[in-house]
Design a protein around this motif. Structure first.
Motif, PDB file in Angstrom:
ATOM      1  N   LYS A   1      13.686   7.421   5.935  1.00  0.00           N
ATOM      2  CA  LYS A   1      14.309   8.213   6.997  1.00  0.00           C
ATOM      3  C   LYS A   1      14.447   9.676   6.576  1.00  0.00           C
ATOM      4  O   LYS A   1      14.167  10.593   7.345  1.00  0.00           O
ATOM      5  N   ASP A   2      14.902   9.874   5.332  1.00  0.00           N
ATOM      6  CA  ASP A   2      15.030  11.251   4.820  1.00  0.00           C
ATOM      7  C   ASP A   2      13.675  11.941   4.763  1.00  0.00           C
ATOM      8  O   ASP A   2      13.566  13.140   5.049  1.00  0.00           O
ATOM      9  N   LEU A   3      12.649  11.188   4.398  1.00  0.00           N
ATOM     10  CA  LEU A   3      11.308  11.772   4.235  1.00  0.00           C
ATOM     11  C   LEU A   3      10.707  12.182   5.571  1.00  0.00           C
ATOM     12  O   LEU A   3      10.167  13.292   5.695  1.00  0.00           O
ATOM     13  N   TRP A   4      10.803  11.346   6.571  1.00  0.00           N
ATOM     14  CA  TRP A   4      10.094  11.602   7.823  1.00  0.00           C
ATOM     15  C   TRP A   4      10.927  12.339   8.859  1.00  0.00           C
ATOM     16  O   TRP A   4      10.392  12.812   9.858  1.00  0.00           O
ATOM     17  N   GLU A   5      12.208  12.428   8.625  1.00  0.00           N
ATOM     18  CA  GLU A   5      13.029  13.186   9.579  1.00  0.00           C
ATOM     19  C   GLU A   5      13.269  14.597   9.078  1.00  0.00           C
ATOM     20  O   GLU A   5      13.660  15.455   9.818  1.00  0.00           O
TER      21      GLU A   5
ATOM     22  N   THR B   1       0.843  -1.196   0.000  1.00  0.00           N
ATOM     23  CA  THR B   1       0.000   0.000   0.000  1.00  0.00           C
ATOM     24  C   THR B   1       0.878   1.245   0.000  1.00  0.00           C
ATOM     25  O   THR B   1       2.114   1.168   0.065  1.00  0.00           O
ATOM     26  N   ARG B   2       0.229   2.407  -0.022  1.00  0.00           N
ATOM     27  CA  ARG B   2       0.983   3.667   0.080  1.00  0.00           C
ATOM     28  C   ARG B   2       1.770   3.715   1.374  1.00  0.00           C
ATOM     29  O   ARG B   2       2.952   4.062   1.405  1.00  0.00           O
ATOM     30  N   ASN B   3       1.093   3.435   2.483  1.00  0.00           N
ATOM     31  CA  ASN B   3       1.742   3.492   3.789  1.00  0.00           C
ATOM     32  C   ASN B   3       2.902   2.503   3.885  1.00  0.00           C
ATOM     33  O   ASN B   3       3.936   2.795   4.504  1.00  0.00           O
ATOM     34  N   HIS B   4       2.720   1.352   3.281  1.00  0.00           N
ATOM     35  CA  HIS B   4       3.803   0.355   3.317  1.00  0.00           C
ATOM     36  C   HIS B   4       5.050   0.897   2.619  1.00  0.00           C
ATOM     37  O   HIS B   4       6.173   0.793   3.153  1.00  0.00           O
ATOM     38  N   LEU B   5       4.876   1.487   1.441  1.00  0.00           N
ATOM     39  CA  LEU B   5       6.021   2.010   0.696  1.00  0.00           C
ATOM     40  C   LEU B   5       6.653   3.203   1.393  1.00  0.00           C
ATOM     41  O   LEU B   5       7.876   3.345   1.431  1.00  0.00           O
ATOM     42  N   LEU B   6       5.834   4.073   1.959  1.00  0.00           N
ATOM     43  CA  LEU B   6       6.345   5.314   2.541  1.00  0.00           C
ATOM     44  C   LEU B   6       6.874   5.142   3.953  1.00  0.00           C
ATOM     45  O   LEU B   6       7.658   5.976   4.430  1.00  0.00           O
ATOM     46  N   LYS B   7       6.477   4.039   4.655  1.00  0.00           N
ATOM     47  CA  LYS B   7       6.849   3.925   6.067  1.00  0.00           C
ATOM     48  C   LYS B   7       7.529   2.606   6.457  1.00  0.00           C
ATOM     49  O   LYS B   7       8.363   2.589   7.361  1.00  0.00           O
ATOM     50  N   ARG B   8       7.172   1.493   5.786  1.00  0.00           N
ATOM     51  CA  ARG B   8       7.606   0.210   6.324  1.00  0.00           C
ATOM     52  C   ARG B   8       8.457  -0.657   5.385  1.00  0.00           C
ATOM     53  O   ARG B   8       9.166  -1.539   5.848  1.00  0.00           O
ATOM     54  N   CYS B   9       8.397  -0.445   4.104  1.00  0.00           N
ATOM     55  CA  CYS B   9       9.114  -1.324   3.174  1.00  0.00           C
ATOM     56  C   CYS B   9      10.626  -1.189   3.385  1.00  0.00           C
ATOM     57  O   CYS B   9      11.196  -0.087   3.259  1.00  0.00           O
ATOM     58  N   PRO B  10      11.349  -2.294   3.702  1.00  0.00           N
ATOM     59  CA  PRO B  10      12.794  -2.210   3.976  1.00  0.00           C
ATOM     60  C   PRO B  10      13.618  -1.802   2.763  1.00  0.00           C
ATOM     61  O   PRO B  10      14.741  -1.309   2.916  1.00  0.00           O
ATOM     62  N   ARG B  11      13.058  -1.987   1.578  1.00  0.00           N
ATOM     63  CA  ARG B  11      13.801  -1.602   0.372  1.00  0.00           C
ATOM     64  C   ARG B  11      14.069  -0.108   0.339  1.00  0.00           C
ATOM     65  O   ARG B  11      15.072   0.346  -0.218  1.00  0.00           O
ATOM     66  N   TRP B  12      13.199   0.676   0.949  1.00  0.00           N
ATOM     67  CA  TRP B  12      13.305   2.137   0.885  1.00  0.00           C
ATOM     68  C   TRP B  12      13.578   2.746   2.264  1.00  0.00           C
ATOM     69  O   TRP B  12      13.141   3.838   2.565  1.00  0.00           O
ATOM     70  N   LYS B  13      14.312   2.012   3.095  1.00  0.00           N
ATOM     71  CA  LYS B  13      14.548   2.448   4.466  1.00  0.00           C
ATOM     72  C   LYS B  13      15.268   3.801   4.536  1.00  0.00           C
ATOM     73  O   LYS B  13      14.899   4.688   5.311  1.00  0.00           O
ATOM     74  N   LYS B  14      16.298   3.977   3.702  1.00  0.00           N
ATOM     75  CA  LYS B  14      17.041   5.246   3.717  1.00  0.00           C
ATOM     76  C   LYS B  14      16.156   6.401   3.265  1.00  0.00           C
ATOM     77  O   LYS B  14      16.156   7.477   3.877  1.00  0.00           O
ATOM     78  N   GLU B  15      15.397   6.205   2.195  1.00  0.00           N
ATOM     79  CA  GLU B  15      14.513   7.264   1.678  1.00  0.00           C
ATOM     80  C   GLU B  15      13.417   7.604   2.687  1.00  0.00           C
ATOM     81  O   GLU B  15      13.036   8.767   2.833  1.00  0.00           O
TER      82      GLU B  15
END
Length: 629
Positions: free
Chosen positions: A625-629, A609-623
């Motif tokens: 962090k940049d987005l939410w911090e 889902t959107r939330n999975h990609l933006l918050k939980r998917c390990p493939r995009w962990k660095k991105e």
């Protein structure tokens, strides 16, 4: 009836004769004769310049004076024809002459129009005017739908018999069929907007212009085409005959919104229109009709079209309903034949320079004006000036049907009136205001909002100059809320006048010949603001009815984020897709049956889902962090 080679065949001798019969000023006639004399012309073909030749006829096309002179040249035909054929009216636009006749049947109408054509051709022969009979058309309109739309009767025009059009007739961009339903007009406009949309495809594609620019292009090139003259056929929602047309226009709006945002066809319409800053078709049609009614109300007093808003006709009732026309009187405008001279200097400088000018000591009378409009829709104005070391002034409450614009204009007019009443008359009068729109209004007496105050200002200026011919009068702009003492004082008093009309020293607006409780007519600016607020309120209500609060939250402001709207189309379309929930995720692709499962193709999570990609998917962990911090 179309005048052949209209501007090219204007004869200055006949033009001068008609200007004399119209009793125009001798200087204006002499100027016109000079304007059309001793003219020469050269032809340029494929870069080759021909010989110079004298021109004895025609008015120069492209000159602002050309259409005015041509209309003057043709002015004699109308009275002549109407005297010959009684019961006939004219509906003309420059060289496109229309004659209107009413009758009990087609034969009676044909008789009147044939008489009109004969009289028009006779006048034309005497005045060196020719008609292009190949462009002559005849149209017949029936009051009752049960009557047939076809007739074999023909109008005699010179040596030709003109048959009534069997299809719609185009006049001034509107297609008119026999029963005036405007169905053909609507169909023609839809065809035009489809062509316009196809031409704009590349500009609005994935590699096209920014969303903000796409929106502007769509509004200028598509909406204006599709909605042209829609106020004439729109009868409101759920009315037979117009609902289907509104649905067709809604498809256009949806297509525009998708072209602007790059959203998928499955996107919720409420969210789509809110993000694209577009409004539903029914709302746009209602707003077109309201603006049409406002334009009619803004016409000068005496114009018959202005009275259409209150007519007991289907169109008049629709306009009254669209405007919520319950007030008894609106601001009236007039077309002045000989307006007073505005012998005053208007000065608008840069902010810093304007502030310095407002703070320095000046000769004569120095006044500050301000208008105020509050959230409870109360309006008031103030005029302040210094007498010795004490501030004096006027505080006036204007009621609840005016705008800040009206208050600012009224304050300037009142300041000039007060200056004219002061004895002895000062040698210099300087008035400061923080409203640039009011300054611009004072410079013209053209019909429109605030004209009443512009006319009053001119009258007071004439009074001042009659007493003191050498007086210096200036109206200057000064920035608001910059610590200028006079501006702050006028601002404070204007708010007081609007908010507390019963306070001692605050006067209520009155007419000199009417009771004190007489209200000001509802201003055109006030109606315009109500129309603007209503269109966005209705759009938000419509969007709210189309969306679910759990899936999309309607933004507080209708305006989109400027950062997003000004970014590249490729980036913004992904943003809008994610925000509206219809984006390239496993969940969405599974819902559209493009994938067999909603599983995440990065981490094998059961649902992407959107939330999975933006918050939980390990493939995009660095991105993430940049987005939410």
């Amino acid at each position: 009836m179309d005048v052949k080679s209209a501007f090219n065949n204007v004869d200055k001798t006949f033009l001068g004769k008609w200007m004399e019969e119209l009793e125009l000023e001798a200087d204006l006639i002499r100027w016109t004769m000079s304007f059309m004399s001793d003219r020469r012309v050269k032809l340029v073909l494929d870069g080759e310049i021909g010989d110079e030749n004298p021109v004895d006829t025609s008015v120069p096309q492209g000159s602002p004076a050309a259409p005015i002179l041509f209309i003057t040249y043709l002015s004699g035909i109308y009275d002549e024809v109407e005297r010959t054929a009684t019961g006939v009216s004219r509906l003309s636009f420059v060289d496109d002459i229309r004659w209107w006749a009413e009758g009990k049947n087609a034969e009676e109408v044909v008789g009147k129009l044939s008489l009109v054509a004969a009289a028009a051709i006779e006048w034309a022969g005497k005045n060196r005017v020719a008609f292009d009979h190949g462009k002559t058309e005849a149209a017949i309109f029936w009051r009752k739908k049960r009557q047939g739309t076809q007739t074999e009767a023909q109008v005699k025009v010179g040596d030709k018999d003109i048959q009534f059009n069997r299809v719609a007739t185009r006049w001034l961009g509107v297609w008119l069929e026999s029963h005036l339903t405007l169905k053909e007009h609507h169909a023609t406009r839809l065809k035009s907007w489809r062509n316009a949309m196809n031409r704009l495809k590349r500009l609005t594609g994935q590699m096209g212009r920014f969303p903000a620019n796409c929106r502007r292009v769509m509004s200028a090139c598509v909406r204006s085409v599709a909605m042209f003259a829609a106020e004439l056929w729109w009868k409101g929602g759920n009315i037979r005959g117009t609902t289907g047309r509104a649905e067709e226009l809604q498809l256009l709006v949806n297509r525009k919104a998708r072209a602007t945002t790059g959203a998928f066809r499955t996107t919720n319409l409420g969210a789509l229109l809110m993000e694209s800053e577009l409004r539903p078709a029914t709302n746009q049609l209602e707003n077109c009709q309201r603006r049409f009614g406002l334009r009619l109300l803004g016409l000068p007093q005496g114009e018959k079209a202005r009275e259409m808003v209150s007519y007991n006709t289907p169109l008049g009732k629709r306009l009254s309903s669209a405007l919520a026309y319950i007030w008894t009187e609106t601001e009236r405008t007039v077309l002045l034949e000989e307006p007073e001279t505005f012998d005053t200097e208007l000065i608008q400088e840069e902010r810093e320079e304007a502030k310095k000018e407002a703070e320095k000591e000046r000769l004569g009378l120095v006044m500050f004006t301000d208008g105020s409009w509050l959230e409870n829709e109360a309006a008031g104005y103030a005029v302040a000036w210094k007498s010795s070391q004490t501030w004096e002034g006027i505080k006036t409450h204007m009621g609840f049907n005016q705008e800040a614009y009206d208050a600012e204009c009224a304050a300037l007019a009142r300041a000039l009136k007060t200056a004219a009443e002061i004895a002895p008359t000062p040698s210099h009068v300087t008035i400061f205001t923080d409203a640039q729109a009011a300054i611009r209004r004072m410079s013209t007496e053209e019909p429109g909002p605030g004209e009443k105050y512009a006319v009053e200002a001119r009258q007071h200026i004439v009074t001042l100059r009659r007493v003191a011919p050498d007086i210096t009068i200036e109206i200057r702009w000064c920035p608001a809320h910059e610590g200028v003492e006079g501006n702050e004082k006028a601002d404070k008093w204007a708010k007081l006048a609007a908010d507390e009309p019963d306070t001692q020293g605050v006067e209520s607006w009155t007419y000199s010949d009417q009771p004190e409780e007489t209200l000001l007519p509802k201003s055109l600016a006030n109606i315009r603001r109500e129309i603007l607020e209503k269109k966005w309120m209705e759009a938000r209500q419509w969007a709210g009815g189309q969306t679910s609060k759990n899936k999309y939250k309607i933004p507080k402001s209708q305006r989109p984020d400027g950062t997003v709207a000004g970014s590249t189309k490729r980036l913004t379309l992904r943003f809008y897709q994610l925000k509206m929930g219809h984006c390239l995720t496993g969940e969405y692709l599974h819902w559209t049956k493009s994938r067999s499962t909603p599983q995440c193709w990065w981490c094998q999570c059961l649902k992407q889902t959107r939330n999975h990609l933006l918050k939980r998917c390990p493939r995009w962990k660095k991105e993430q962090k940049d987005l939410w911090e």
